[in-house]
Design an enzyme around this catalytic site. Structure first.
Site, mmCIF file in Angstrom:
data_model
loop_
_atom_site.group_PDB
_atom_site.id
_atom_site.type_symbol
_atom_site.label_atom_id
_atom_site.label_comp_id
_atom_site.label_asym_id
_atom_site.label_seq_id
_atom_site.Cartn_x
_atom_site.Cartn_y
_atom_site.Cartn_z
ATOM 1 N N ASP A 211 -5.604 -3.485 -1.012
ATOM 2 C CA ASP A 211 -5.006 -3.907 -2.271
ATOM 3 C C ASP A 211 -5.425 -5.350 -2.522
ATOM 4 O OD1 ASP A 211 -3.846 -1.466 -2.509
ATOM 5 O OD2 ASP A 211 -1.810 -2.106 -2.012
ATOM 6 N N ASP A 213 -3.724 -7.783 -3.651
ATOM 7 C CA ASP A 213 -2.687 -8.807 -3.486
ATOM 8 C C ASP A 213 -2.233 -8.980 -2.036
ATOM 9 O OD1 ASP A 213 -1.439 -6.390 -3.231
ATOM 10 O OD2 ASP A 213 -0.117 -6.617 -4.962
ATOM 11 N N TRP A 273 2.086 4.955 -9.721
ATOM 12 C CA TRP A 273 2.402 4.330 -8.432
ATOM 13 C C TRP A 273 2.961 5.342 -7.414
ATOM 14 C CZ3 TRP A 273 6.637 3.921 -5.335
ATOM 15 C CH2 TRP A 273 6.534 2.997 -4.280
ATOM 16 N N GLU A 276 -0.001 8.300 -2.896
ATOM 17 C CA GLU A 276 -1.396 8.572 -2.501
ATOM 18 C C GLU A 276 -1.652 8.160 -1.046
ATOM 19 O OE1 GLU A 276 -0.523 5.882 -4.089
ATOM 20 O OE2 GLU A 276 -1.528 4.379 -2.864
ATOM 21 N N ASP A 277 -0.998 7.084 -0.607
ATOM 22 C CA ASP A 277 -1.187 6.641 0.786
ATOM 23 C C ASP A 277 -0.530 7.626 1.764
ATOM 24 O OD1 ASP A 277 1.246 5.904 -0.252
ATOM 25 O OD2 ASP A 277 1.240 3.870 0.534
ATOM 26 N N MET A 303 2.051 -10.767 0.622
ATOM 27 C CA MET A 303 1.726 -10.140 -0.654
ATOM 28 C C MET A 303 1.971 -11.138 -1.776
ATOM 29 S SD MET A 303 3.134 -6.590 -2.154
ATOM 30 C CE MET A 303 4.055 -7.075 -3.567
ATOM 31 N N HIS A 306 4.404 -10.222 -7.835
ATOM 32 C CA HIS A 306 4.028 -9.940 -9.231
ATOM 33 C C HIS A 306 4.946 -8.878 -9.802
ATOM 34 C CE1 HIS A 306 2.170 -6.086 -7.983
ATOM 35 N NE2 HIS A 306 1.922 -6.745 -6.881
ATOM 36 N N ARG A 308 5.571 -5.308 -11.753
ATOM 37 C CA ARG A 308 4.813 -4.057 -11.705
ATOM 38 C C ARG A 308 3.852 -3.998 -12.897
ATOM 39 N NH1 ARG A 308 5.476 0.295 -8.841
ATOM 40 N NH2 ARG A 308 7.687 0.112 -8.412
HETATM 41 C C1 BGC Z 1 5.418 5.625 -1.483
HETATM 42 C C2 BGC Z 1 4.189 4.922 -0.962
HETATM 43 C C3 BGC Z 1 4.485 3.446 -0.803
HETATM 44 C C4 BGC Z 1 5.682 3.257 0.096
HETATM 45 C C5 BGC Z 1 6.066 1.818 0.305
HETATM 46 C C6 BGC Z 1 6.591 5.350 -0.554
HETATM 47 O O1 BGC Z 1 7.748 5.932 -1.051
HETATM 48 O O2 BGC Z 1 5.191 7.010 -1.556
HETATM 49 O O3 BGC Z 1 3.127 5.121 -1.851
HETATM 50 O O4 BGC Z 1 3.379 2.789 -0.269
HETATM 51 O O5 BGC Z 1 6.800 3.946 -0.434
HETATM 52 O O6 BGC Z 1 6.361 1.161 -0.866
#
Ligand code: BGC
Length: 360
Positions: A211, A213, A273, A276-277, A303, A306, A308
């Site tokens: 990312d 930031d 948002w 995906e991770d 971080m 900022h 959203r």
């Molecule tokens: C989200 C992730 C995010 C994590 C921390 C989770 O609920 O699915 O994408 O990185 O929270 O913020």
């Protein structure tokens, strides 16, 4: 005869006093030394500023540059580089770079300019490419940053990361993948584009996905790849310097090309948002891979605060999608990626690729 005795006593007294004063002085010096050493902030701050003349100013916790130099020399001597890089005249870089300095002071209250970053990183080539001059880097690393309208953050990222990456003795390139238009943001798809575009440029064997930031607070957190996929941003200030949950794989991560391809890259259909991770984590777990991480100390990062971003609202579909990663991952990923390159700019500190990735 009787008059000699007081003189002897006086001499003994005088010497004893001198000794006591000396011991006191020694005691105070040692106390002051350790006290000053414990105040690493002002010193590391001074050293964190990059010198305009040279490559990267050493950043460290010890107050003295001389001491840092000696420490580095000792470290280098302890790790002889006797292997010759295959087919190259340069020796391989050591497993642990002797240029590392450890904890760094990272702050965002003084704005930085790109001119300043350019001046202080004269060895970084067009497109944000660098490789060490005096040894062959152990890995070729593409750093991929998903991006849209975060120029101020990018300046800080370049300011802090270029010196760190050079000290880590990496052969690297920085790719900023800029989502064109104002459609809803898609981080993972931009990361896939970054992989595909970086592979067109150079034979990268390792990919760091970061990312814009997030800034590491210790240069021993090496932006390279490991035998298992790596999660690098393990203790973020935003989460009180701890992992929010064990499976967390967001922020900054790295993967060897083979690891990335084994999971068919990343999902292309997480718009907005979140999630995906977690999907990427599920992909890795489904292939029997585990997550490697630096220690909490070394993995500290800050971080940049900022609001959203617009057009990056939490994705309400994320929970459902995460629940089905195993069924969808073979169909949706790098193999099915489609996008259009709008422009590609080889800028002094990074390569900026603006892409049309469509919409949900
Ligand atoms: C989200 C992730 C995010 C994590 C921390 C989770 O609920 O699915 O994408 O990185 O929270 O913020």
């Amino acid at each position: 005869m009787a008059s000699a005795e007081p003189t002897v006593n006086f001499n003994v007294l005088h010497r004893t006093c001198k000794l006591v004063v000396l011991l006191c002085f020694l005691h105070i010096s040692v106390t002051v030394f350790f006290y000053v050493r414990s105040l690493d902030i002002p010193f590391s701050f001074v050293q964190n500023q990059q010198t305009r003349a040279g490559i990267t100013g050493p950043i460290g916790t010890t107050g003295s540059t001389e001491a840092a130099k000696l420490h580095l020399e000792a470290k280098a001597a302890a790790e002889p580089e006797d292997e010759l890089a295959a087919g190259k005249s340069l020796k391989k870089c050591p497993q642990t770079s002797p240029l590392l300095v450890g904890p760094l002071r990272v702050e965002f209250n003084i704005p930085v300019s790109l001119d300043e970053v350019e001046e202080t990183n004269p060895n970084v080539g067009p497109g944000g490419r660098y490789k060490p001059k005096d040894c062959a880097a152990l890995q070729k690393v593409a750093i991929i940053i998903p991006f849209r309208k975060r120029d101020e953050h990018l300046k800080f990222w370049l300011y802090y990361l270029h010196p760190i990456l050079q000290r880590q003795q990496l052969d690297y390139g920085v790719y900023v993948i800029n989502q064109d238009g104002d459609e809803i943001f898609n981080r993972a798809k931009l990361l896939n584009v970054g992989y595909a575009e970086a592979m067109k440029e150079y034979d990268y064997d390792c990919f760091v996905f970061s990312d814009v930031d997030l800034i590491p607070m210790d240069d021993r957190n090496i932006y390279k790849c490991f035998s298992q996929p790596r999660h690098l941003s393990v203790s973020m200030d935003k989460f009180g310097f701890r992992l929010p949950y064990n499976q967390y794989f967001g922020g900054v991560s790295s993967m060897m090309k083979e690891q990335y391809l084994r999971i068919n890259g990343f999902p292309n259909n997480y718009w907005g948002w979140g999630g995906e991770d977690d999907d990427i984590y599920n992909r890795l777990a489904s292939k029997g891979m585990t997550i490697s991480r630096p220690s909490g100390d070394v993995g500290k990062c800050r971080m940049i605060r900022h609001e959203r971003d617009k057009q990056n609202e939490p994705n309400p579909q994320r929970f459902d999608r995460i629940a089905h990663t195993r069924e969808t991952m073979n169909k949706d990923g790098i193999k099915s990626l489609s996008y259009k390159v709008v422009s590609k700019e080889r800028l002094p500190l990074y390569t900026k690729i603006t892409v049309d990735i469509g919409k949900p």
